[in-house]
Design a protein around this motif. Structure first.
Motif, PDB file in Angstrom:
ATOM      1  N   GLN A  42       7.173   7.729   7.028  1.00 31.80           N
ATOM      2  CA  GLN A  42       8.268   8.717   7.086  1.00 31.80           C
ATOM      3  C   GLN A  42       9.545   8.225   6.403  1.00 31.80           C
ATOM      4  N   GLU A  43       9.787   6.905   6.437  1.00 31.16           N
ATOM      5  CA  GLU A  43      11.059   6.395   5.896  1.00 31.16           C
ATOM      6  C   GLU A  43      11.275   6.817   4.433  1.00 31.16           C
ATOM      7  N   TYR A  44      10.171   6.972   3.689  1.00 36.73           N
ATOM      8  CA  TYR A  44      10.305   7.401   2.291  1.00 36.73           C
ATOM      9  C   TYR A  44      10.947   8.777   2.190  1.00 36.73           C
TER      10      TYR A  44
ATOM     11  N   TYR B 275       0.825  -1.217   0.000  1.00 36.52           N
ATOM     12  CA  TYR B 275       0.000   0.000   0.000  1.00 36.52           C
ATOM     13  C   TYR B 275       0.859   1.268   0.000  1.00 36.52           C
ATOM     14  N   GLU B 276       2.183   1.099  -0.124  1.00 27.70           N
ATOM     15  CA  GLU B 276       3.076   2.249   0.116  1.00 27.70           C
ATOM     16  C   GLU B 276       3.176   3.155  -1.116  1.00 27.70           C
ATOM     17  N   TYR B 277       2.085   3.795  -1.411  1.00 25.52           N
ATOM     18  CA  TYR B 277       1.978   4.687  -2.565  1.00 25.52           C
ATOM     19  C   TYR B 277       1.652   6.101  -2.121  1.00 25.52           C
TER      20      TYR B 277
ATOM     21  N   MET C 107       3.044  -4.432  12.714  1.00 21.49           N
ATOM     22  CA  MET C 107       3.473  -5.041  11.454  1.00 21.49           C
ATOM     23  C   MET C 107       3.751  -4.019  10.351  1.00 21.49           C
ATOM     24  N   HIS C 108       4.889  -4.200   9.709  1.00 19.91           N
ATOM     25  CA  HIS C 108       5.187  -3.413   8.507  1.00 19.91           C
ATOM     26  C   HIS C 108       4.976  -4.302   7.286  1.00 19.91           C
ATOM     27  N   GLU C 109       4.721  -3.659   6.152  1.00 15.05           N
ATOM     28  CA  GLU C 109       4.274  -4.388   4.949  1.00 15.05           C
ATOM     29  C   GLU C 109       3.149  -5.346   5.352  1.00 15.05           C
ATOM     30  N   PRO C 110       2.124  -4.802   5.990  1.00 13.97           N
ATOM     31  CA  PRO C 110       1.078  -5.634   6.610  1.00 13.97           C
ATOM     32  C   PRO C 110      -0.078  -5.865   5.648  1.00 13.97           C
TER      33      PRO C 110
ATOM     34  N   ARG D 158       0.616  -0.595  12.823  1.00 11.94           N
ATOM     35  CA  ARG D 158       1.130  -1.188  11.595  1.00 11.94           C
ATOM     36  C   ARG D 158       1.523  -0.074  10.635  1.00 11.94           C
ATOM     37  N   GLU D 159       2.159  -0.502   9.546  1.00 12.35           N
ATOM     38  CA  GLU D 159       2.510   0.451   8.496  1.00 12.35           C
ATOM     39  C   GLU D 159       1.344   0.440   7.506  1.00 12.35           C
ATOM     40  N   GLY D 160       1.549  -0.032   6.280  1.00 10.88           N
ATOM     41  CA  GLY D 160       0.419  -0.100   5.362  1.00 10.88           C
ATOM     42  C   GLY D 160       0.127   1.235   4.720  1.00 10.88           C
TER      43      GLY D 160
END
Ligand code: NOJ
Ligand code: CA
Length: 690
Positions: free
Chosen positions: A495-497, A175-177, A470-473, A489-491
């Motif tokens: 911020q890391e981007y 979902y990291e868009y 959870m990351h990349e959950p 969770r991330e999803g």
């Protein structure tokens, strides 16, 4: 529609229309503003939804397709119907508010095929004041008692206008868009889809979007589509028909063509539509958690909401490494100890340590990643047991890290020993991660196989007193109500981007967009609190598009029961703005969205649980914004010390992001505090009761 038979029954309107021998039933929300109608039309099951008298979802059909069975879309008749009202209040173990009211009217319809194999199922609708949920419930029955493979669920959402939509592609893996804002008719997921990024972890099946997807009609009605209680089923994307202005469920499958493998009795997740005419009401809505089962784990006193720091940003800045062989290893005993000391001095609950375990040298190597991590063996320069004890002796905990590198079957094998180890060391939370395509091959992050895996981590965690971030959950669907060890969770694009994204730091509109989309699903481990916003000297040309005041406001605006102070600790030392992070609550008595608009701005106020203190956060997109904070929410007759952290006259996110104006004053209910949010700016206010 002829021959209406209208029955009014304790808040329900039940009408039937016998014109074509089909029947229609209606259920209204407790406040009568939302109305759901269910009917069969020529043997097909359909529903509509209206809000304040205007249709929001026009005739939309329901059904299923199966492997080796005929589809279940036709020849249906209504065999039974029942109505029910529920009005109860329950308490969140931790959350945005202590008490949650669960008040809805329910309409249950039993449908049956009128030809062999005469399969039967219930459709259950719940009408709330803040939206609707419905699901399918399949009782025990001969035709579905052996293994059943659902190849598609056919739940339609037929819109009534070309709404403005905030959407991300219906990627099966991530979902990291960045969100796109467009008219519904202009949605083109292939345009936004990033093939081959995220270590190959991307798969888009059609012109579809992931949920929550939020829309605004020309008339100013906000709609957000999502799902609740995603259990032993595939995640749902929504396939978009831009010419027909409609969407239909498209479940995430696997390469074997299976979407859901099940057998009766079974229930599907709830399909949800949040509806409001004020954007803030979407965020204040409890629809998603209300549609989940009550807490099964009790108070889980072993987990307390907390702020934490970690050995993490170091790696994203390329200042240190996860791996040991580089000679510049981050997770050393000495550095962790330094962080534990800093955390203890500043009343933080945890220190996350990434890169503590062997395997990171080859974690992205396709030939290696299936075997490398055992989740129990520390690198030689990291004394796990000593550090866990040292942290405990200082009144805090190490936060465990399990990066699976997508090798999930392997992780399943090793989970027991890994969770046992945490239990033995008094470690009560773990950040998991699923970077890369899933092994076994052909499964996707959002499919049923992975949904069940994520649930396994919660079950194992409950057994060994471990809470999961959870990351990349899989997206959150409110299961935190049932399993309060599902802490965060991330999803989403976090911020890391801002440290390394190839397309640059996220634009200022990103945060006010995820606030009204991703955040409707539940807590987000966004990792706020970067003070060194230029990232220099670690990154030359990757400044974060945010002011310092905005970063502070995120502790209130982006909810999570664990909030990281994500920057290197040196940037916090002797910085007066750090006081806000020390003061701000992490668990809330109540929350109010004071104002906001998707993609534009957000102002949130929250009262800390167990105190009379309030905290307020504000953020804006690339447009500066004057805002008058009205302190109407404070308690009458009480005086508060307000500390305001706001953009200064000369603050600018590109060349002077850390300029901040900090002022202190005494305030009472009804007072007003003016703030000028600069471009990509914001503010934070602590209101400490005297
Ligand atoms: C991706 C996660 O989102 C990030 O926080 C973590 O540091 C890396 N994976 C490594 O596990
Ligand atoms: Ca990630």
């Amino acid at each position: 529609m002829k021959n209406f038979l209208i029955l009014s029954l304790a808040g329900f309107i039940l009408w039937s229309c016998r014109g074509t021998s089909d029947l229609a039933y209606q259920v209204n929300s407790p406040d009568d503003q939302i109305s759901i109608t269910f009917m069969t039309i020529g043997g097909k099951a359909a529903y509509t939804v209206s809000y304040k008298g205007s249709t929001q979802i026009d005739t939309s059909y329901l059904g299923f397709e199966f492997k080796d069975q005929s589809s279940l879309t036709e020849n249906l008749s209504i065999k039974n119907q029942s109505l029910k009202t529920v009005d109860e209040t329950w308490e969140m173990v931790w959350g945005e508010q202590r008490e949650v009211r669960n008040n809805y009217n329910e309409l249950r319809l039993t449908l049956q095929e009128n030809k062999a194999p005469n399969r039967t199922f219930d459709v259950v609708f719940k009408a709330y004041n803040d939206g609707i949920g419905f699901r399918y419930e399949f009782p025990e029955q001969a035709a579905l008692s052996d293994e059943v493979v659902i190849t598609e669920e056919m739940t339609q959402f037929n819109l009534t206008g070309d709404h403005k939509v905030w959407w991300i592609p219906g990627d099966w893996d991530i979902y990291e868009y960045l969100y796109t804002e467009s008219k519904f008719s202009k949605i083109n997921a292939y345009d936004q889809f990033i093939p081959g990024d995220h270590l190959g972890q991307v798969y888009l099946h059609s012109n579809s979007v992931n949920t929550p997807v939020t829309m605004k009609s020309d008339e100013g009605v906000y709609l957000s589509f999502h799902e609740a209680d995603l259990t032993d089923y595939a995640g749902m994307t929504l396939k978009v028909d831009t010419s027909d202005l409609s969407m239909v469920s498209e479940l995430v499958g696997n390469d074997a063509g299976i979407k859901v493998k099940t057998h009766a009795p079974f229930v599907t997740p709830w399909r949800t539509i949040q509806i409001a005419d004020r954007a803030g009401n979407l965020l204040e809505s409890n629809l998603i958690i209300n549609l989940n089962d009550p807490n099964e784990l009790g108070d889980i006193e072993w987990f307390q909401p907390m702020k934490y720091i970690g050995i993490w940003w170091d790696m994203h800045l390329n200042r240190r490494t996860w791996d040991y062989a580089s000679g510049n290893h981050g997770a050393t005993t000495a550095y962790t100890k330094e962080l534990i000391d800093f955390a203890a001095e500043n009343d933080m609950g945890g220190v996350l340590v990434e890169g503590w375990n062997t395997g990171w040298e080859t974690w992205t190597d396709p030939n290696m990643r299936d075997t490398i991590f055992d989740f129990t063996t520390p690198y030689p320069d990291y004394d796990l047991e000593y550090l866990a004890n040292y942290a405990n002796s200082k009144g805090l905990e190490i936060i465990m890290h399990h990066e699976t590198s997508g090798a999930v079957a392997r992780y399943e094998e090793r989970m027991n020993s890994a969770y046992q180890l945490m239990n033995k060391l008094g470690i009560h939370s773990v950040k998991t991660g699923y970077v890369g395509t899933i092994i076994p091959d052909g499964e996707y992050h959002h499919g049923q196989w992975m949904v069940n895996h994520y649930q396994n981590t919660l079950d194992k965690g409950a057994k060994y007193e471990v809470a999961i971030n959870m990351h990349e959950p899989i997206k959150a669907t409110g299961l935190r109500r049932t399993y309060p060890n599902a802490i965060s969770r991330e999803g989403a694009r976090g911020q890391e981007y801002n440290a390394w994204a190839g397309d640059g730091a996220s634009p200022p509109s990103h945060l006010p967009t995820i606030a009204f989309t991703r955040m409707l699903s539940g807590p987000f481990d966004y990792t706020p609190g970067i003070f060194n916003l230029s990232l220099k000297p670690y990154k030359d040309d990757h400044p974060i598009k945010s002011t310092l005041a905005l970063q502070l406001g995120l502790y209130v605006n982006i909810y999570s029961p664990i909030q990281m102070a994500a920057d290197l600790i040196d940037y916090y030392k002797e910085n007066p703005a750090f006081q806000f992070i020390l003061d701000v609550g992490v668990d809330w008595e109540q929350s109010k969205v004071l104002d906001g608009e998707p993609g534009e701005f957000l102002v949130t106020a929250r009262q800390e649980k167990g105190t009379d203190d309030w905290f307020v956060g504000g953020l804006t997109d690339e447009n500066a914004r004057d805002y008058t904070l009205k302190l109407d929410f404070l308690e009458e007759g009480k005086t508060y010390t307000a500390k305001v952290y706001r953009d200064a006259d000369d603050t600018h996110f590109l060349d002077n992001p850390t300029a901040i104006d900090i002022v202190e004053m005494e305030v009472t209910k009804g007072d007003e505090i003016p703030v000028n949010m600069k471009e990509a700016g914001g503010f934070a206010v602590s209101l400490i009761a005297k």
